[in-house]
Each structure stands twice: as structure tokens, then as C-alpha cells.
Design an enzyme around this catalytic site. Structure first.
Site, short mmCIF file in Angstrom:
data_model
loop_
_atom_site.label_atom_id
_atom_site.label_comp_id
_atom_site.label_asym_id
_atom_site.label_seq_id
_atom_site.Cartn_x
_atom_site.Cartn_y
_atom_site.Cartn_z
N GLU A 27 29.87 -41.86 -70.88
CA GLU A 27 29.77 -40.39 -70.84
C GLU A 27 28.33 -40.03 -70.47
O GLU A 27 27.39 -40.53 -71.09
CB GLU A 27 30.12 -39.75 -72.19
CG GLU A 27 30.10 -38.22 -72.05
CD GLU A 27 30.14 -37.44 -73.36
OE1 GLU A 27 30.19 -38.05 -74.45
OE2 GLU A 27 30.10 -36.20 -73.28
N GLU A 52 22.00 -39.75 -72.29
CA GLU A 52 21.54 -38.38 -72.57
C GLU A 52 20.04 -38.35 -72.38
O GLU A 52 19.32 -39.19 -72.92
CB GLU A 52 21.94 -38.02 -74.02
CG GLU A 52 21.34 -36.74 -74.56
CD GLU A 52 21.62 -35.49 -73.72
OE1 GLU A 52 22.79 -35.17 -73.50
OE2 GLU A 52 20.64 -34.86 -73.28
N ASP A 102 24.61 -29.57 -66.68
CA ASP A 102 23.76 -28.42 -66.35
C ASP A 102 24.12 -27.95 -64.94
O ASP A 102 24.08 -28.74 -63.99
CB ASP A 102 22.28 -28.83 -66.41
CG ASP A 102 21.89 -29.25 -67.84
OD1 ASP A 102 22.55 -28.79 -68.79
OD2 ASP A 102 20.94 -30.05 -67.98
N LYS A 106 21.01 -21.79 -59.16
CA LYS A 106 20.30 -21.28 -57.98
C LYS A 106 20.42 -22.27 -56.82
O LYS A 106 20.23 -23.48 -57.02
CB LYS A 106 18.81 -21.09 -58.29
CG LYS A 106 18.57 -19.93 -59.25
CD LYS A 106 17.08 -19.71 -59.42
CE LYS A 106 16.84 -18.63 -60.44
NZ LYS A 106 15.56 -18.75 -61.11
N ASP A 138 32.48 -25.09 -67.08
CA ASP A 138 32.77 -23.66 -67.12
C ASP A 138 32.30 -22.99 -65.83
O ASP A 138 32.53 -21.81 -65.64
CB ASP A 138 31.98 -23.02 -68.28
CG ASP A 138 30.50 -23.26 -68.08
OD1 ASP A 138 30.09 -24.44 -68.18
OD2 ASP A 138 29.75 -22.31 -67.77
#
Ligand SMILES: C[S@@+](CC[C@H](N)C(=O)[O-])C[C@H]1O[C@@H](n2cnc3c(N)ncnc32)[C@H](O)[C@@H]1O
Length: 310
Positions: A27, A52, A102, A106, A138
Site C-alpha cells: 500500500e 508512507e 494527494d 493545480k 475522491d
């Protein structure tokens, strides 16, 4: 539970790391580790690796995994692309998950997005045949962007579907669901492999030099920078310690950034220039360059290099 790449051979041997065979699943961007716990409960036979970049999140995820008694997961503190390229061997991974990466909305930041064509090319070499990436977000525009990048690579078949229930229980899934935002999900199934083989970062013996002469005081040190062939080295600052001068270096190469402590100290054979004890970086071309840059600076201050091992 926390992997320290400097003390491990690349690529990792999952059987050695986990003490057992089993599908190996990565992951990227584990956040607080909730999803890894879900995976561990649903698939006790899987060996899990979470990458991470944020130290605070890694620390939260570690606590959660320990608290929940998850023994089949390991964490890597760093960039998921580094883990994919260096920790995972060719055709070693059964599946990769990316939940709510993330979005970098832009246009000028799109190159920072994880799911870009070069990522899909690398991924195709690290997934087993039949392996897949599961992506939940999302962000509708990033969703279509990632699908476009995967299709452009020509290496993945893309299907879209409602997100699996476990992907709707992550910290960010809950946040967006609370705001009634729609959630998008796609599966990227490997159909072919990139021609490039993306070798792991090259590693070297520990670099050092022996010099003759008297080192200048740390107060004379000013920031030094060297950039070449994708390696960016900055010797940031120096201070005087009991054993000699200590120099803090930042070394950036590919998806790896390391902060490294160097030292200049008297030894029985002259002045030793090298890594500070207990500083255990991955010895890469950039770390060698950092030692070389410090030696160059000392040479300009009148010391002579009697031996260079870098
Ligand atoms: C929006 S959060 C989502 C966290 C978690 N997946 C969730 O759904 O709650 C994105 C996470 O990815 C991490 N991240 C961003 N870029 C990364 C990269 N290149 N490699 C590994 N982690 C990354 C961030 O630090 C952050 O924890």
C-alpha cells in the site's frame, strides 16, 4: 516492523522479511495505517508492506499495527516509488493499493502526482503476471488523469467499479464521505511489461578518506552544493564536536532524500573524513559525492588526501 533499507539487501526477500511465503501486497500512502489493519484481518495469509512519506503518519500507523496485533505488516518510511523500485523485486507483488493519494490539483503540480505514466511503467515490472493496482480517490479529475496515464502506458487494462467497502473506511474516505463527496475507484490489471527493467539504486562500500594537515575550525564552513547526473548534494552546516567537526548533508537522488552526518576527526593515520558512527545511510552515489565534496573543501584549505575510498 519498520524496515531500515540500509541494513537490508535489495530487492527484499519476502520469505526472509516475513518468515513465510504468501502473496506480497504493497500500500502506498498508508496514512494512519487503518487500511493495512483491514487488509490483515481480511487476508491473514498476505504479507503486507506499507510505504508512507510522513514520519508522523508512520509513527501512528506503527502504533496502530502493534495495538491491533498485526504481525504480517512492515512499514517503509519514504516514497512509495522508492519502495516499488528498490524493495520489490521483478514480478514480486501480487497487488498494490493507492487510497486517496494527494491530488495535486493545480496543473503546474501534476508532475508531482504519483499515478503517472512512468509510475505505471515501473509498476508493470514489479507486479506478478495477473497483478493489479487498486486505486480509490475522491478527486474526479485525478481519477480520469490516472486512467489516461495507465492507458497511455499500454501496459494495463482498466476497469472502473464501486470502491470496495474497506477502501471507504480509511481516514480520508470517512472525511470525504462526511462531506457527501463521491468516491471513484479503478482497477489496473497488468497486461504487459515495460521494456526498461528499472534496476534498484546502486549501493557502494562505506566511503571515507584519510588526509594530512590541520582541519580548519567549523566556523569557517559555508554551505556547499553539488548537482550532477540526477544527484543533488548539499552540505548544509558544520559544528565542532568533541571528536572533531561534524557536517550535516542532505542527499537527494531519484525518490530518495537522506540526511547524513559526516565527520572530520583526527585518527592514528591522519585526518579521517567519512560518515559519523551510527549514521547508517544507504550508501549511494550521492552519499559518496557528499564525502567527496567535503574532501574537496578541505583540500582547498590546505589538507592533502593520502587515501580516498569513495
Ligand atoms: C490524502 S492522504 C491518504 C491517507 C490514507 N491512504 C487514507 O486514505 O486515509 C495521502 C497520504 O499519502 C502520503 N504520500 C504522499 N505521497 C507519497 C509517496 N510518494 N509515497 C508514500 N506516501 C505518500 C501522504 O503523506 C499521506 O499520508
Amino acid at each position: 516492523m519498520l524496515l531500515v533499507p540500509a541494513s537490508l539487501p535489495f530487492p527484499l526477500s519476502p520469505a526472509a522479511v516475513y518468515g513465510r511465503e504468501g502473496p506480497w501486497v504493497l500500500e502506498i500512502g498508508v496514512g494512519d495505517g487503518r487500511f493495512l489493519v483491514e487488509l490483515a484481518r481480511a487476508h491473514p495469509g498476505w504479507n503486507l508492506l506499507g510505504a508512507e512519506v510522513a514520519p508522523a503518519s508512520v509513527s501512528r500507523a506503527l502504533r496502530r499495527l502493534r495495538r491491533e496485533g498485526v504481525g504480517q505488516a512492515r512499514l517503509y518510511l519514504g516514497d512509495g516509488r522508492f519502495a516499488l523500485r528498490n524493495l520489490a523485486g521483478r514480478r514480486s507483488l501480487a497487488r498494490v493499493y493507492v487510497n486517496f493519494p494527494d491530488p495535486w490539483p493545480k496543473q503546474k503540480h501534476h508532475e508531482r502526482r504519483l499515478l503517472r505514466r512512468p509510475f505505471f511503467e515501473l509498476l508493470s515490472t514489479r507486479l506478478q503476471d495477473g497483478g493489479e493496482l487498486l486505486f480509490t480517490t475522491d478527486h474526479e479529475e485525478y481519477f480520469h488523469f490516472a486512467i489516461g496515464e495507465a492507458r497511455a502506458s499500454g501496459l494495463f487494462a482498466v476497469t472502473t467499479a464501486p470502491p470496495p467497502p474497506e477502501a471507504l473506511r480509511t481516514k480520508y474516505a470517512r472525511k470525504w464521505l462526511d462531506q457527501s463527496k463521491p468516491i471513484f475507484h479503478a482497477r489496473f490489471a497488468k497486461t504487459a511489461e515495460a521494456e526498461a527493467d528499472f534496476p534498484p539504486l546502486r549501493r557502494y562500500p562505506v566511503p571515507h578518506a584519510l588526509m594530512q594537515g590541520t582541519p580548519p575550525p567549523a566556523s569557517e564552513f559555508t554551505k556547499l552544493v553539488a548537482t550532477d547526473a540526477g544527484v543533488n548534494v548539499v552540505l548544509l552546516e558544520a559544528w565542532q564536536a568533541a571528536a572533531g567537526m561534524v557536517v550535516l548533508a542532505r542527499v537527494e537522488e531519484e525518490e530518495l532524500t537522506q540526511e547524513v552526518l559526516l565527520e572530520v576527526r583526527p585518527s592514528s593515520k591522519g585526518v579521517y573524513v567519512g560518515l559519523r558512527p551510527n549514521c547508517n545511510p544507504l550508501v549511494t552515489a550521492g552519499v559518496k559525492r557528499a564525502v567527496g565534496l567535503l574532501v574537496d573543501w578541505l583540500e582547498k584549505r590546505g589538507l592533502q588526501a593520502a587515501q580516498r575510498s569513495y
